[in-house]
Motif scaffolding. Sequence first.
Motif, mmCIF file in Angstrom:
data_model
loop_
_atom_site.group_PDB
_atom_site.id
_atom_site.type_symbol
_atom_site.label_atom_id
_atom_site.label_comp_id
_atom_site.label_asym_id
_atom_site.label_seq_id
_atom_site.Cartn_x
_atom_site.Cartn_y
_atom_site.Cartn_z
ATOM 1 N N ALA A 131 0.827 -1.215 0.000
ATOM 2 C CA ALA A 131 0.000 0.000 0.000
ATOM 3 C C ALA A 131 0.859 1.263 0.000
ATOM 4 N N LEU A 132 2.064 1.135 0.538
ATOM 5 C CA LEU A 132 2.996 2.268 0.556
ATOM 6 C C LEU A 132 3.883 2.300 -0.683
ATOM 7 N N GLY A 133 3.699 1.313 -1.564
ATOM 8 C CA GLY A 133 4.506 1.249 -2.774
ATOM 9 C C GLY A 133 5.896 0.683 -2.551
ATOM 10 N N HIS A 134 6.078 -0.041 -1.458
ATOM 11 C CA HIS A 134 7.382 -0.619 -1.144
ATOM 12 C C HIS A 134 7.446 -2.070 -1.624
ATOM 13 N N GLU A 135 8.573 -2.425 -2.184
ATOM 14 C CA GLU A 135 8.748 -3.782 -2.711
ATOM 15 C C GLU A 135 9.322 -4.748 -1.681
ATOM 16 N N THR A 136 9.973 -4.198 -0.656
ATOM 17 C CA THR A 136 10.521 -5.044 0.406
ATOM 18 C C THR A 136 9.842 -4.678 1.718
ATOM 19 N N PHE A 137 9.937 -5.597 2.686
ATOM 20 C CA PHE A 137 9.270 -5.424 3.971
ATOM 21 C C PHE A 137 10.324 -5.252 5.055
ATOM 22 N N GLY A 138 10.277 -4.117 5.720
ATOM 23 C CA GLY A 138 11.198 -3.861 6.810
ATOM 24 C C GLY A 138 10.496 -3.977 8.148
ATOM 25 N N THR A 139 11.230 -3.646 9.186
ATOM 26 C CA THR A 139 10.665 -3.734 10.530
ATOM 27 C C THR A 139 9.460 -2.816 10.697
ATOM 28 N N GLU A 140 9.486 -1.686 9.992
ATOM 29 C CA GLU A 140 8.358 -0.749 10.084
ATOM 30 C C GLU A 140 7.079 -1.376 9.542
#
Length: 181
Positions: A131-140
Amino acid sequence: MFEFFTDQGRQAVVASQDEAVALGHDFIGTEHLLLGLLAAEAGTAADVLHEQNVDLERARQETVRVLEAAGTVASGGQPARDALSSLGIDVAEIQRQADTSFGAGAFQFPRPAYTAQARTALTNTLSEARALGHETFGTEHILLGLLTVPEGHAVEILAAFQVDPATLRETILTRITPEQP
């Protein structure tokens, strides 16, 4: 899905497994994912949580308190060990042989399974990142995923620190969303 996590995200998930084992739990719940975010120490989630005065040691204590209040006892996987023992399988001997062959700690039994709430939080991690347009998943993203599961114990533990999930969510989003000109 694990391949899409950043190194810090992976470290947090692995740390959540370690936290569950260290507390003698044969499951990984949202509370363990929260502990993993704190134990990993690096990453946006740990930074934001520390700013909210959420610390690992007290979060561990709250986890134990919350789970005991819910009637969940730390069994250390003893029921599974007992079941295998009744079949003539010596888990301790398997562990000794694995440690000798592959190094200390190479074999952990039982490997804790994720609760339904933890699986939902991890699935929602993907949704939050996308939903944020991010391709990887971080701790956030993991922390955002945890906040989508109000019935999980992580939200209850955060409440013990007087952390409001909606405010925490906004803090994270402000931190990771680039400012528009």
